[in-house]
Enzyme design. Structure first.
Site, PDB file in Angstrom:
ATOM      1  N   CYS A   1     -63.466  53.448  47.496  1.00  0.00           N
ATOM      2  CA  CYS A   1     -63.656  54.120  48.786  1.00  0.00           C
ATOM      3  C   CYS A   1     -62.352  54.081  49.593  1.00  0.00           C
ATOM      4  O   CYS A   1     -61.375  54.691  49.201  1.00  0.00           O
ATOM      5  CB  CYS A   1     -64.832  53.477  49.523  1.00  0.00           C
ATOM      6  SG  CYS A   1     -65.511  54.508  50.827  1.00  0.00           S
TER       7      CYS A   1
ATOM      8  N   HIS B   1     -69.410  53.185  45.160  1.00  0.00           N
ATOM      9  CA  HIS B   1     -69.327  51.726  45.286  1.00  0.00           C
ATOM     10  C   HIS B   1     -70.062  51.002  44.149  1.00  0.00           C
ATOM     11  O   HIS B   1     -71.243  50.705  44.307  1.00  0.00           O
ATOM     12  CB  HIS B   1     -69.951  51.280  46.614  1.00  0.00           C
ATOM     13  CG  HIS B   1     -69.147  51.641  47.813  1.00  0.00           C
ATOM     14  ND1 HIS B   1     -68.200  50.797  48.369  1.00  0.00           N
ATOM     15  CD2 HIS B   1     -69.132  52.752  48.576  1.00  0.00           C
ATOM     16  CE1 HIS B   1     -67.647  51.381  49.423  1.00  0.00           C
ATOM     17  NE2 HIS B   1     -68.196  52.560  49.566  1.00  0.00           N
TER      18      HIS B   1
ATOM     19  N   GLU C   1     -69.759  47.917  43.381  1.00  0.00           N
ATOM     20  CA  GLU C   1     -70.069  46.545  43.807  1.00  0.00           C
ATOM     21  C   GLU C   1     -71.386  46.450  44.579  1.00  0.00           C
ATOM     22  O   GLU C   1     -71.894  45.357  44.803  1.00  0.00           O
ATOM     23  CB  GLU C   1     -68.902  45.971  44.633  1.00  0.00           C
ATOM     24  CG  GLU C   1     -68.829  46.407  46.091  1.00  0.00           C
ATOM     25  CD  GLU C   1     -68.231  47.794  46.324  1.00  0.00           C
ATOM     26  OE1 GLU C   1     -68.120  48.569  45.361  1.00  0.00           O
ATOM     27  OE2 GLU C   1     -67.896  48.100  47.492  1.00  0.00           O
TER      28      GLU C   1
END
Lengths: 227, 78
Positions: free
Chosen positions: A86, A201, A203
């Protein structure tokens, strides 16, 4: 395996990265402040999401000139693993470590939703464990990937499209490329494949409690690196 | 002290989504003659001992991203 999670004023996905890396993947991870001038003792670098320096001037512009980035450049040039998610992707582009740039979404809206992405690359440790289509979250206002035609051609021709937005179940026409990225690009690699930037994302999708674990196929690269 | 205006504009080949939104709003207000609006930035610098080379360096190092933007300088009369 010890991962440096860089922190800039305005980073806000640094904790997501730490919890995912430490608790879900099982590698060591530590925050490194942007003023640091050394990355010695670290085996990989994570540039987190957020709004570094308030996105002033251009997203990622100021962070890409922060002192620690000099060291990230050296780290990357040695072929060592660097990933930017990002805002981290925006920083890597602004730093010139990845080609192209990220501009305001085509619809001018901040997008916070799930997307489907597929990897078409076989040149990188970052995508080696990715098979099939992943459903991952995005949360960005400036994720429209742009590059000049020659750069796009070079990326396409050398397996450097790390991820592309694709159709997924339940998507209607046009939704598959949510921000208007050229060639529906969601992530790119540098020439050696050791540096990757992507808008989604991974994660945030590494434990069942958070809905799904599609991010593991990317995040597990850290385990492969640890061997 | 010299005032230098740095105009940063998007490269013509790139879609300006904010400009497009503004153009749409103007057209809705009845300005049918409008074809396009493009939004850039104006950065006003106040520098001592003005040296064009140094100010260009500021632009190349931070103020403009050559991948997507062009810039031009306008030195204000003292």
């Amino acid at each position: 395996m010890r991962v440096a999670i860089l922190r800039f004023p305005g980073s806000n996905c640094d904790q997501d990265a730490l919890y995912s890396l430490r608790d879900d993947i099982g590698v060591q991870a530590q925050y490194v402040w942007q003023d640091e001038s050394s990355l010695s003792g670290y085996d990989a670098v994570w540039l987190p999401g957020g709004f570094s320096f308030g996105d002033y001037l251009r997203c990622g512009a100021m962070a890409s000139r922060a002192p620690v980035m000099q060291e990230v450049r050296r780290f990357a040039a040695e072929g060592r693993p660097v990933i930017g998610v990002c805002n981290g992707f925006q920083v890597l582009c602004e730093a010139g470590l990845l080609p192209g740039a990220l501009m305001a979404n085509i619809g001018q809206k901040f997008l916070c939703q799930d997307v489907y992405v597929r990897s078409e690359s076989n040149i990188s440790i970052w995508t080696a464990g990715v098979h099939g289509v992943l459903k991952l979250p995005i949360a960005h206002g400036e994720g429209r990937y742009v590059a000049d035609p020659e750069t796009l051609e070079r990326l396409e021709g050398s397996g450097r499209i790390a991820f592309r937005y694709v159709d997924g179940p339940g998507l209607v026409d046009g939704d598959q490329n949510p921000n208007g990225s050229m060639n529906a690009i969601a992530g790119v690699l540098n020439e050696r494949g050791n540096v990757m930037g992507l808008m989604p994302h991974p994660e945030r999708r590494t434990r069942a409690l958070l809905g799904a674990t599609d991010g593991l196929s990317i995040m597990n690269a850290f385990l492969a690196l640890a061997v | 002290m010299t005032t230098v205006r740095v105009y940063v504009t998007l490269k013509p080949s790139l879609l300006d989504s904010a400009g497009r939104t503004v153009a749409g709003a103007l057209q809705k207000l009845g300005f049918d003659e409008l074809n396009e609006a493009r939004i850039g930035k104006l950065i006003e610098l106040k520098v001592r001992d003005y040296d064009e080379k140094r100010v260009k360096e500021m632009c190349d190092k931070l103020l403009a991203n050559p991948v997507i933007e062009d810039y031009r300088l306008e030195v204000q009369p003292a």
